[in-house]
Design a protein around this motif. Structure first.
Motif, short mmCIF file in Angstrom:
data_model
loop_
_atom_site.label_atom_id
_atom_site.label_comp_id
_atom_site.label_asym_id
_atom_site.label_seq_id
_atom_site.Cartn_x
_atom_site.Cartn_y
_atom_site.Cartn_z
N VAL A 12 -4.22 3.73 4.76
CA VAL A 12 -3.81 3.03 5.97
C VAL A 12 -2.55 3.68 6.53
O VAL A 12 -2.40 3.80 7.74
CB VAL A 12 -3.54 1.54 5.67
N PHE A 13 -1.66 4.12 5.65
CA PHE A 13 -0.38 4.68 6.05
C PHE A 13 -0.34 6.17 5.70
O PHE A 13 -0.82 6.58 4.65
CB PHE A 13 0.77 3.95 5.35
N SER A 14 0.27 6.94 6.57
CA SER A 14 0.28 8.40 6.39
C SER A 14 1.05 8.84 5.15
O SER A 14 0.80 9.92 4.63
CB SER A 14 0.84 9.09 7.63
N ASP A 15 1.96 8.02 4.65
CA ASP A 15 2.74 8.40 3.47
C ASP A 15 2.24 7.75 2.18
O ASP A 15 2.89 7.81 1.14
CB ASP A 15 4.23 8.11 3.67
N ILE A 16 1.06 7.13 2.23
CA ILE A 16 0.40 6.58 1.04
C ILE A 16 -0.94 7.31 0.92
O ILE A 16 -1.88 7.03 1.66
CB ILE A 16 0.15 5.05 1.16
N GLY A 17 -1.01 8.26 -0.01
CA GLY A 17 -2.21 9.07 -0.16
C GLY A 17 -3.33 8.36 -0.89
O GLY A 17 -3.15 7.28 -1.46
N GLU A 18 -4.50 8.99 -0.91
CA GLU A 18 -5.68 8.40 -1.55
C GLU A 18 -5.51 8.18 -3.05
O GLU A 18 -6.13 7.30 -3.62
CB GLU A 18 -6.90 9.29 -1.30
N ASN A 19 -4.67 8.99 -3.70
CA ASN A 19 -4.46 8.85 -5.14
C ASN A 19 -3.17 8.11 -5.47
O ASN A 19 -2.80 8.00 -6.63
CB ASN A 19 -4.43 10.23 -5.80
N ASP A 20 -2.49 7.58 -4.47
CA ASP A 20 -1.24 6.85 -4.69
C ASP A 20 -1.55 5.51 -5.33
O ASP A 20 -2.42 4.77 -4.86
CB ASP A 20 -0.53 6.65 -3.35
N PRO A 21 -0.85 5.16 -6.41
CA PRO A 21 -1.11 3.86 -7.05
C PRO A 21 -0.79 2.66 -6.16
O PRO A 21 -1.25 1.56 -6.41
CB PRO A 21 -0.22 3.88 -8.30
N LEU A 22 -0.03 2.87 -5.09
CA LEU A 22 0.28 1.78 -4.18
C LEU A 22 -0.83 1.50 -3.17
O LEU A 22 -0.81 0.47 -2.50
CB LEU A 22 1.57 2.11 -3.40
N LEU A 23 -1.78 2.41 -3.06
CA LEU A 23 -2.82 2.29 -2.03
C LEU A 23 -3.54 0.95 -2.03
O LEU A 23 -3.62 0.30 -0.99
CB LEU A 23 -3.82 3.44 -2.13
N PRO A 24 -4.07 0.48 -3.16
CA PRO A 24 -4.81 -0.79 -3.08
C PRO A 24 -3.94 -1.97 -2.64
O PRO A 24 -4.40 -2.85 -1.92
CB PRO A 24 -5.35 -1.01 -4.49
N TYR A 25 -2.68 -1.96 -3.04
CA TYR A 25 -1.80 -3.07 -2.70
C TYR A 25 -1.39 -3.03 -1.24
O TYR A 25 -1.41 -4.06 -0.56
CB TYR A 25 -0.55 -3.04 -3.60
N THR A 26 -1.02 -1.85 -0.75
CA THR A 26 -0.62 -1.75 0.64
C THR A 26 -1.80 -2.01 1.57
O THR A 26 -1.65 -2.67 2.60
CB THR A 26 0.01 -0.38 0.96
N ARG A 27 -2.97 -1.54 1.18
CA ARG A 27 -4.16 -1.78 2.01
C ARG A 27 -4.50 -3.27 2.03
O ARG A 27 -4.80 -3.83 3.09
CB ARG A 27 -5.34 -0.98 1.50
N PHE A 28 -4.45 -3.93 0.89
CA PHE A 28 -4.73 -5.37 0.81
C PHE A 28 -3.77 -6.14 1.71
O PHE A 28 -4.19 -6.99 2.51
CB PHE A 28 -4.62 -5.85 -0.64
N LEU A 29 -2.46 -5.85 1.58
CA LEU A 29 -1.46 -6.56 2.39
C LEU A 29 -1.63 -6.24 3.88
O LEU A 29 -1.43 -7.12 4.72
CB LEU A 29 -0.06 -6.20 1.91
N HIS A 30 -2.03 -5.02 4.18
CA HIS A 30 -2.28 -4.65 5.58
C HIS A 30 -3.49 -5.40 6.14
O HIS A 30 -3.46 -5.92 7.25
CB HIS A 30 -2.49 -3.13 5.68
#
Length: 158
Positions: free
Chosen positions: A35-53
């Motif tokens: 969702v965000f340009s500074d959160i890559g596909e393998n970033d462990p934050l991806l599922p959380y940031t996407r959920f909150l988004h």
């Protein structure tokens, strides 16, 4: 008293970890796209940031970034908890704080968070919207948001 505080914090942290694990489980396949340009596909934050988004709780910055290494301001925290709790930002009215006028970008969410008892201002009548939220303020915010047994109580720690 200290054991009771620690016990409450352990319970809250356990619930947060359980919820995070559930978000990861439910979101594993759906969260493969960034969702965000500074959160890559393998970033462990991806599922959380996407959920909150997807829940409308975070939207990132106008340049398309999330800036996960940046500190969280009190105004940003107010915005997230108001959205997470489903409160409506307050429009108009008399400002509660000397440094959050109706023209401030977070005025409505700060007023809603304070009105709901989630956050407080400082004794000098300010809110400090651009101040980094401290750990103590964040823990207090989480306790107030959870409605935990310590919400709204003064706790003496020795």
């Amino acid at each position: 008293m200290i054991k009771r505080v620690r016990g409450s914090i352990v319970i809250i942290l356990s619930l947060c970890l359980f919820q995070a694990a559930m978000m990861l489980f439910l979101c594993e396949n759906a969260c493969a796209q960034t969702v965000f340009s500074d959160i890559g596909e393998n970033d462990p934050l991806l599922p959380y940031t996407r959920f909150l988004h997807e829940k409308g709780i975070v939207s990132g910055f106008p340049d398309g970034t999330f800036r996960p290494a940046d500190s969280l301001t009190r105004a940003q925290a107010a915005g997230m908890v108001v959205l997470a709790k489903g409160l409506q930002p307050i429009a108009g009215g008399q400002p509660s704080f000397s440094d959050v006028s109706p023209g401030h970008w977070a005025y409505g969410t700060v007023e809603a968070a304070v009105g709901d008892g989630l956050l407080q201002g400082y004794p000098d009548g300010s809110f400090g919207p651009e101040n980094t939220i401290t750990r103590a303020e964040a823990v207090t915010l989480l306790l107030n948001l959870s409605g935990g047994a310590l919400s709204g109580q003064d706790v003496a720690v020795s």
